[in-house]
Design a protein around this motif. Structure first.
Motif, PDB file in Angstrom:
ATOM      1  N   ALA A 104       0.749  -7.380  15.700  1.00 25.04           N
ATOM      2  CA  ALA A 104      -0.441  -6.541  15.670  1.00 25.04           C
ATOM      3  C   ALA A 104      -1.038  -6.473  14.281  1.00 25.04           C
ATOM      4  CB  ALA A 104      -0.101  -5.140  16.175  1.00 25.04           C
ATOM      5  N   SER A 105      -0.890  -7.519  13.507  1.00 25.35           N
ATOM      6  CA  SER A 105      -1.574  -7.591  12.230  1.00 25.35           C
ATOM      7  C   SER A 105      -3.052  -7.855  12.484  1.00 25.35           C
ATOM      8  CB  SER A 105      -1.003  -8.718  11.363  1.00 25.35           C
ATOM      9  OG  SER A 105       0.347  -8.469  11.070  1.00 25.35           O
ATOM     10  N   SER A 106      -3.914  -7.340  11.600  1.00 24.79           N
ATOM     11  CA  SER A 106      -5.340  -7.540  11.781  1.00 24.79           C
ATOM     12  C   SER A 106      -5.705  -9.000  11.591  1.00 24.79           C
ATOM     13  CB  SER A 106      -6.110  -6.693  10.749  1.00 24.79           C
ATOM     14  OG  SER A 106      -7.473  -7.049  10.753  1.00 24.79           O
ATOM     15  N   PRO A 107      -6.613  -9.550  12.453  1.00 20.58           N
ATOM     16  CA  PRO A 107      -7.070 -10.921  12.261  1.00 20.58           C
ATOM     17  C   PRO A 107      -8.101 -11.023  11.155  1.00 20.58           C
ATOM     18  CG  PRO A 107      -8.189  -9.954  14.136  1.00 20.58           C
ATOM     19  CD  PRO A 107      -7.188  -8.933  13.650  1.00 20.58           C
ATOM     20  N   PHE A 108      -8.508  -9.891  10.619  1.00 22.69           N
ATOM     21  CA  PHE A 108      -9.501  -9.854   9.566  1.00 22.69           C
ATOM     22  C   PHE A 108      -8.812  -9.775   8.211  1.00 22.69           C
ATOM     23  CE2 PHE A 108     -11.033  -7.880  13.412  1.00 22.69           C
ATOM     24  CZ  PHE A 108     -12.233  -8.523  13.646  1.00 22.69           C
ATOM     25  N   ASP A 109      -9.477 -10.255   7.190  1.00 18.25           N
ATOM     26  CA  ASP A 109      -8.906 -10.228   5.852  1.00 18.25           C
ATOM     27  C   ASP A 109      -9.059  -8.853   5.242  1.00 18.25           C
ATOM     28  OD1 ASP A 109      -8.185 -12.877   5.911  1.00 18.25           O
ATOM     29  OD2 ASP A 109     -10.114 -13.568   5.117  1.00 18.25           O
ATOM     30  N   ALA A 110      -7.948  -8.217   4.916  1.00 16.09           N
ATOM     31  CA  ALA A 110      -7.990  -6.941   4.205  1.00 16.09           C
ATOM     32  C   ALA A 110      -8.293  -7.221   2.744  1.00 16.09           C
ATOM     33  CB  ALA A 110      -6.652  -6.224   4.331  1.00 16.09           C
ATOM     34  N   SER A 111      -9.028  -6.324   2.113  1.00 17.12           N
ATOM     35  CA  SER A 111      -9.448  -6.562   0.719  1.00 17.12           C
ATOM     36  C   SER A 111      -9.200  -5.339  -0.136  1.00 17.12           C
ATOM     37  CB  SER A 111     -10.937  -6.916   0.689  1.00 17.12           C
ATOM     38  OG  SER A 111     -11.248  -7.994   1.489  1.00 17.12           O
ATOM     39  N   PRO A 112      -8.053  -5.179  -0.738  1.00 17.71           N
ATOM     40  CA  PRO A 112      -6.837  -5.993  -0.590  1.00 17.71           C
ATOM     41  C   PRO A 112      -5.981  -5.439   0.541  1.00 17.71           C
ATOM     42  CG  PRO A 112      -6.523  -4.342  -2.268  1.00 17.71           C
ATOM     43  CD  PRO A 112      -7.933  -4.146  -1.759  1.00 17.71           C
ATOM     44  N   PRO A 113      -4.881  -6.093   0.902  1.00 16.18           N
ATOM     45  CA  PRO A 113      -3.981  -5.531   1.910  1.00 16.18           C
ATOM     46  C   PRO A 113      -3.477  -4.160   1.473  1.00 16.18           C
ATOM     47  CG  PRO A 113      -3.417  -7.808   1.426  1.00 16.18           C
ATOM     48  CD  PRO A 113      -4.412  -7.389   0.398  1.00 16.18           C
ATOM     49  N   VAL A 114      -3.269  -3.277   2.432  1.00 17.12           N
ATOM     50  CA  VAL A 114      -2.802  -1.930   2.105  1.00 17.12           C
ATOM     51  C   VAL A 114      -1.483  -1.985   1.348  1.00 17.12           C
ATOM     52  CG1 VAL A 114      -2.098   0.292   3.076  1.00 17.12           C
ATOM     53  CG2 VAL A 114      -4.011  -0.955   4.086  1.00 17.12           C
ATOM     54  N   SER A 115      -0.617  -2.911   1.737  1.00 22.01           N
ATOM     55  CA  SER A 115       0.697  -2.999   1.088  1.00 22.01           C
ATOM     56  C   SER A 115       0.591  -3.329  -0.391  1.00 22.01           C
ATOM     57  CB  SER A 115       1.558  -4.051   1.787  1.00 22.01           C
ATOM     58  OG  SER A 115       0.920  -5.320   1.748  1.00 22.01           O
ATOM     59  N   ALA A 116      -0.537  -3.923  -0.799  1.00 21.70           N
ATOM     60  CA  ALA A 116      -0.703  -4.295  -2.200  1.00 21.70           C
ATOM     61  C   ALA A 116      -1.297  -3.164  -3.041  1.00 21.70           C
ATOM     62  CB  ALA A 116      -1.592  -5.534  -2.309  1.00 21.70           C
ATOM     63  N   LEU A 117      -1.733  -2.095  -2.399  1.00 19.66           N
ATOM     64  CA  LEU A 117      -2.395  -1.017  -3.125  1.00 19.66           C
ATOM     65  C   LEU A 117      -1.431  -0.130  -3.890  1.00 19.66           C
ATOM     66  CD1 LEU A 117      -5.070   0.270  -0.569  1.00 19.66           C
ATOM     67  CD2 LEU A 117      -5.441  -1.179  -2.571  1.00 19.66           C
ATOM     68  N   PHE A 118      -0.265   0.104  -3.310  1.00 15.48           N
ATOM     69  CA  PHE A 118       0.636   1.116  -3.830  1.00 15.48           C
ATOM     70  C   PHE A 118       1.879   0.484  -4.458  1.00 15.48           C
ATOM     71  CE2 PHE A 118      -1.646   2.755  -0.128  1.00 15.48           C
ATOM     72  CZ  PHE A 118      -2.304   3.833  -0.701  1.00 15.48           C
ATOM     73  N   GLU A 119       2.456   1.196  -5.400  1.00 20.21           N
ATOM     74  CA  GLU A 119       3.644   0.695  -6.100  1.00 20.21           C
ATOM     75  C   GLU A 119       4.930   1.124  -5.417  1.00 20.21           C
ATOM     76  OE1 GLU A 119       3.354   1.883 -10.146  1.00 20.21           O
ATOM     77  OE2 GLU A 119       1.567   0.665 -10.552  1.00 20.21           O
ATOM     78  N   THR A 120       4.850   1.412  -4.149  1.00 16.58           N
ATOM     79  CA  THR A 120       6.005   1.811  -3.361  1.00 16.58           C
ATOM     80  C   THR A 120       5.816   1.322  -1.939  1.00 16.58           C
ATOM     81  OG1 THR A 120       7.249   3.716  -2.468  1.00 16.58           O
ATOM     82  CG2 THR A 120       4.913   4.034  -2.898  1.00 16.58           C
ATOM     83  N   ASP A 121       6.912   1.133  -1.223  1.00 16.79           N
ATOM     84  CA  ASP A 121       6.833   0.717   0.172  1.00 16.79           C
ATOM     85  C   ASP A 121       6.533   1.885   1.098  1.00 16.79           C
ATOM     86  OD1 ASP A 121       7.388  -1.912  -0.484  1.00 16.79           O
ATOM     87  OD2 ASP A 121       9.560  -1.627  -0.279  1.00 16.79           O
ATOM     88  N   CYS A 122       6.613   3.103   0.584  1.00 17.75           N
ATOM     89  CA  CYS A 122       6.410   4.289   1.413  1.00 17.75           C
ATOM     90  C   CYS A 122       5.530   5.282   0.662  1.00 17.75           C
ATOM     91  CB  CYS A 122       7.762   4.906   1.760  1.00 17.75           C
ATOM     92  SG  CYS A 122       7.635   6.335   2.845  1.00 17.75           S
ATOM     93  N   PRO A 123       4.225   5.048   0.604  1.00 16.88           N
ATOM     94  CA  PRO A 123       3.355   5.887  -0.216  1.00 16.88           C
ATOM     95  C   PRO A 123       3.137   7.294   0.345  1.00 16.88           C
ATOM     96  CG  PRO A 123       2.074   4.251   0.973  1.00 16.88           C
ATOM     97  CD  PRO A 123       3.510   3.914   1.210  1.00 16.88           C
TER      98      PRO A 123
END
Length: 290
Positions: free
Chosen positions: A3-22
């Motif tokens: 269920a990952s988005s077929p669209f390009d995230a800008s940037p991916p949410v996972s790349a926004l935060f310095e933790t895996d559990c923001p």
């Protein structure tokens, strides 16, 4: 099928935060100029609104928060979908001041459901993400029927060349979904057909506890065979006592407002001590799972 988005995230949410559990904290703005309550009581004038926003943001960051959402919470009764130009102007000025003042990712939510305004503010202010209350489908609310405009929002993001992620509510609070009522399917549609980069699950209202069964169902539905999925956030009712349960139910992060305010009152200033307690509780949960 993942269920990952077929669209390009800008940037991916996972790349926004310095933790895996923001842990994302709310800056609830007092009424802005033009709103019925503007200038009443202590929040008198633009400078007071700006000062309050920056003070709340500073306390959130000092308490260890991983991200901040700026929201025109005090503007009730809200415009349904298209806020006036002066609201966009005020939000842009405040978002710019906020992104200049803090070193954590900043998001924008323009209530009630003006995704175009939120995206435009975020792009102009160099913010990182937006929250959209009704991104796909439709919902009955106190503002009337709100309809998702994912088709417009994603095209606008492309035209603006904006590196702004979209977090979209599923069965948003203060609303009743029209049509599709199974929350797992609604979440899948939000990501796969609506192109949202992450989803938010909440309770019935501001500060109301989010049903853990809903979190589990959404996380389960979005899980793919390779473990790659759009992140799931719990968007209401999270406290230092309940954050562990939310994360163990499958949430990848939490968005917290009321529990971080003095005396647990939504309209009060942020309490740094409350932020520290909740961030510590979330961190302890993540550490115990490692």
């Amino acid at each position: 099928m993942t269920a990952s988005s077929p669209f390009d995230a800008s940037p991916p949410v996972s790349a926004l935060f310095e933790t895996d559990c923001p842990v994302i904290g709310m800056v609830h703005l007092p009424p802005l100029p033009g709103a019925p309550g503007f200038g009443d009581g202590a929040e008198d004038g633009r400078e007071a609104v700006r000062t309050r926003a920056l003070e709340d943001a500073a306390r959130l960051e000092a308490g260890g928060i991983d991200g901040i959402i700026l929201e025109n919470f005090g503007d009730a009764p809200f415009y349904p979908e298209d806020v006036p130009k002066h609201v966009v102007a005020e939000m842009t000025a405040l978002a710019t001041a906020l992104t200049d003042a803090v070193d954590v990712p900043v998001g924008v939510n323009v209530l009630r459901n003006d995704a175009a305004a939120a995206l435009s503010v975020a792009a102009a202010a160099d913010a990182d993400f937006v929250r959209v209350n009704v991104h796909v489908g439709s919902a009955a609310t106190d503002q009337g029927i709100l309809e998702g405009r994912a088709h417009e929002t994603l095209r606008l993001r492309e035209r603006l060349e904006a590196d702004v992620a979209i977090l979209a509510d599923v069965h948003v609070k203060h609303a009743t979904p029209i049509g599709e009522t199974e929350i797992g399917r609604a979440a899948r549609e939000t990501v796969e057909r609506g192109g949202a980069d992450g989803v938010i699950v909440s309770g019935p209202g501001t500060g109301a506890e989010t049903p853990l069964a809903d979190v589990e169902r959404v996380a389960e539905t979005l899980d793919g065979p390779d473990g790659d999925r759009a992140p799931v956030f719990v968007g209401s009712g999270v406290t230092s006592e309940t954050v562990a349960d939310c994360l163990e139910a499958g949430a990848d992060g939490v968005i917290v407002g009321t529990a971080l305010k003095r005396a647990g009152e939504t309209t009060n200033p942020v309490s740094r001590e409350r932020v520290e307690r909740l961030v510590a509780a979330a961190g302890a949960t993540v550490s115990s799972d490692d």
